[in-house]
Design an enzyme around this catalytic site. Structure first.
Site, short mmCIF file in Angstrom:
data_model
loop_
_atom_site.label_atom_id
_atom_site.label_comp_id
_atom_site.label_asym_id
_atom_site.label_seq_id
_atom_site.Cartn_x
_atom_site.Cartn_y
_atom_site.Cartn_z
N SER A 1 0.97 -1.25 0.04
CA SER A 1 -0.02 0.13 0.00
C SER A 1 0.93 1.25 -0.07
O SER A 1 0.73 2.38 -0.42
CB SER A 1 -0.62 -0.02 1.25
OG SER A 1 -1.52 -1.09 1.31
N HIS B 1 -1.33 -2.58 -6.96
CA HIS B 1 -2.20 -2.28 -5.73
C HIS B 1 -3.68 -2.34 -5.83
O HIS B 1 -4.38 -1.54 -6.42
CB HIS B 1 -1.73 -0.68 -5.18
CG HIS B 1 -2.16 -0.36 -3.88
ND1 HIS B 1 -2.84 0.96 -3.62
CD2 HIS B 1 -2.49 -1.02 -2.69
CE1 HIS B 1 -3.21 0.77 -2.41
NE2 HIS B 1 -3.11 -0.25 -1.81
N GLU C 1 -4.10 0.26 -8.76
CA GLU C 1 -2.99 1.15 -9.22
C GLU C 1 -1.79 0.33 -9.48
O GLU C 1 -1.33 -0.72 -8.85
CB GLU C 1 -2.40 2.07 -8.01
CG GLU C 1 -3.53 2.96 -7.63
CD GLU C 1 -3.34 3.86 -6.49
OE1 GLU C 1 -3.59 5.14 -6.26
OE2 GLU C 1 -2.72 3.37 -5.17
N ASN D 1 -4.08 6.70 -1.75
CA ASN D 1 -3.82 6.88 -0.36
C ASN D 1 -2.90 8.08 0.15
O ASN D 1 -3.20 8.83 1.15
CB ASN D 1 -2.78 5.60 0.13
CG ASN D 1 -3.57 4.51 0.64
OD1 ASN D 1 -4.63 4.48 0.57
ND2 ASN D 1 -3.03 3.33 0.66
#
Ligand SMILES: NC(=O)c1ccc[n+]([C@@H]2O[C@H](COP(=O)([O-])OP(=O)(O)OC[C@H]3O[C@@H](n4cnc5c(N)ncnc54)[C@H](O)[C@@H]3O)[C@@H](O)[C@H]2O)c1
Length: 507
Positions: free
Chosen positions: A106, A127, A139, A177
């Site tokens: 992550s 991801h 991602e 994120n």
């Protein structure tokens, strides 16, 4: 995550080899696969035969050597760099020389993981979001060492699985994120500063910014330990103080209060429903509006919808419960409000609509600052009013202002007189970060918007939000936030300033 990703691949018709550390973990993984596909059968989204076919495509093992024939390996072990590097060394040893090795990290640098192998050109990030079978965004991360073919091959495979791949470079937190956690940490810092309460911040972002849930509800859902881990990883790279985890978050984690999963985090999940305050009752207030322009029109329209009387001539202000200054220019607003302050009866609440932390300046000019509050409608189409009390506002006046706004049918949140109040102070730095990503060529507008809508459940992406709210408004709020905090990260990013100056949207 490993079980979820295996399910996605097997549902896509691919043969999958799942590796776990030991037999117990393997059985847990099998349980995840069976219960997840079983739920789909129960809901009628999958036939029992299709479920068996999917499960039949997944071979489970504890032996890394069984990965020898794989074209692609996706690692999803716990988020620790030392562990990931060890696993990649092992994969490098057992996998075919042309196999692509991917990590589902992550927030760890993919480059650090890749550099430990003998084939960094074949290492990418993929991801997936949780739960992998449901979330559409993936991602795909290329490092400076990755061969372009490896990246396009993985992105195409992801697309073939019915997901939306977004290809980006290797920056901590990637797109989703990085943007999300900057905002979440901003909310924690706002709470810690005493600017507004937990409930008011959550309500403001839900009602005023149209998000599916407020930041504290979301952090409790993600898990505060995960939030802390992600922020620490992003801060390690960015060195941006806004990514330095709020001490409050760290304290909650140290105390073992990790959110929903432990029964307490920012909120307590003890089954006891918090009583919601009743909507204020009473006659519709009589509202006076001084100043002309779009803001004054928006407030008049709101009063109209609430069925309340609006008075906008100086002679009628004496009968008002609330007088709102909505001039487009601060100086004109100050003069109008000062004149209104002479005309109204005692007890009338005077409201200033500036959100650049200058309510106090307007209030002092009236000669009766105890009666003045800030009033902001972050989105005239949303039923949210932010009421700011200055150090000079009388406590009962702030309460009365909140009650009057409530009687206009608005949900009311309260804060102090600081730039951006709540909603703008939290959303514009996030939007600025998104514009900076675009300006740096890190990701294109569609990828950034897809990351937030498909990865985080936002109703619209940040670039679309900026165009809706206007780059000029973004620049005004960011300049006010920057002037107040002197935080360089809050200065509007050059791309935004350029678009605001040119009067052109970002798309
Ligand atoms: N949980 C999420 O919401 C989420 C979302 C996106 C990405 N991720 C990332 O996915 C990865 C895994 O996260 P998770 O939440 O599934 O963690 P988890 O702790 O639930 O699962 C990790 C699994 O890896 C296994 N494992 C540990 N060492 C191993 C080894 N040497 N070989 C094989 N298996 C091993 C463990 O037994 C465990 O089943 C992390 O990098 C995380 O950052 C998690």
């Amino acid at each position: 995550m490993g079980a979820g990703i295996a399910e996605v691949l097997a549902r896509g018709g691919l043969a999958v080899v799942g590796v776990e550390v030991d037999r117990d973990a393997l059985e847990r993984g099998r349980g995840h696969l069976e219960s997840s596909t079983g739920r789909a059968v129960k809901r009628g989204r999958l036939t029992a035969e299709a479920q068996q076919e999917i499960l039949g495509r997944v071979a489970l093992t504890t032996d890394f050597a069984d990965l020898g024939d794989c074209d692609l390996v996706i690692e999803a072990v716990p988020e620790r760099l030392d562990l990931k590097r060890r696993v990649f060394a092992e994969l490098d040893r057992v996998c075919r020389a042309d196999a692509v090795l991917a990590t589902n990290t992550s927030s760890l640098p993919v480059t650090d993981i890749a550099a430990g192998t003998s084939r960094p050109s074949q290492v990418v990030g993929v991801h997936f979001f949780n739960p992998a079978p449901v979330m559409k965004l993936v991602e795909v991360i290329a490092t400076v060492l990755t061969e372009p073919d490896a990246v396009t091959g993985v992105a195409e495979l992801v697309k073939g699985l019915g997901k939306t791949p977004v290809t980006i470079g290797d920056r901590a937190g990637f797109v989703a994120n990085r943007l999300l956690f900057g905002y979440l940490n901003g909310a924690a810092a706002m709470l810690e500063s005493g600017h507004a309460t937990r409930d008011d911040i959550d309500t403001a972002m839900k009602t005023g910014a149209g998000l599916p849930m407020g930041p504290f509800t979301l952090m409790d859902l993600i898990g505060l330990d995960t939030c802390l881990q992600v922020l620490d990883a992003i801060y390690a790279e960015s060195r941006d103080r806004r990514h330095a985890a709020s001490p409050l978050l760290r304290e909650l984690v140290t105390a073992g209060l990790l959110g929903r999963k432990t029964g307490r985090g920012f909120y307590a999940y003890d089954g006891v429903e918090q009583a919601k305050p009743d909507a204020p009752d009473g006659p519709r207030p009589v509202v006076g509006i001084v100043g002309v322009g779009p803001l004054a029109d928006a407030i008049a329209a709101l009063c109209d919808r609430a069925g309340t009387q609006v008075r906008d001539s100086a002679a009628e202000l004496a009968g008002c419960d609330l007088v709102v200054e909505a001039a487009e220019d601060a100086e004109a607003g100050r003069a109008l409000l000062s004149a209104a302050a002479q005309a109204v009866k005692p007890g009338t609440v005077l409201a200033v609509t500036s959100v650049d932390g200058s309510v106090i300046r307007q209030a002092m000019a009236t000669g009766r600052p105890a009666d003045v509050v800030g009033l902001h409608l972050p989105d005239p189409a949303a039923p949210l009013a932010e009421i700011a009390a200055t150090v000079a506002t009388a406590p009962d006046v702030a309460g009365r202002a909140a009650e009057l706004a409530g009687r206009l049918g608005l949900t009311v949140v309260r804060c102090r007189d600081r730039a951006g109040f709540i909603v703008d102070a939290l959303r514009f730095p996030y939007l600025n970060d998104a514009a900076a990503m675009l300006g740096a060529g890190y990701a294109d507008a569609d990828s950034i918007d897809a990351a937030m809508t498909l990865g985080c459940g936002y109703p619209t992406g940040p670039i679309a939000d900026l165009d809706r709210l206007g780059p000029d408004r973004a620049v005004t709020v960011l300049n006010a936030l920057h002037a107040e905090t002197r935080d360089p990260a809050l200065a509007p990013t050059p791309l935004l300033v350029e678009h605001a100056t040119a009067g052109r949207p970002l798309r």
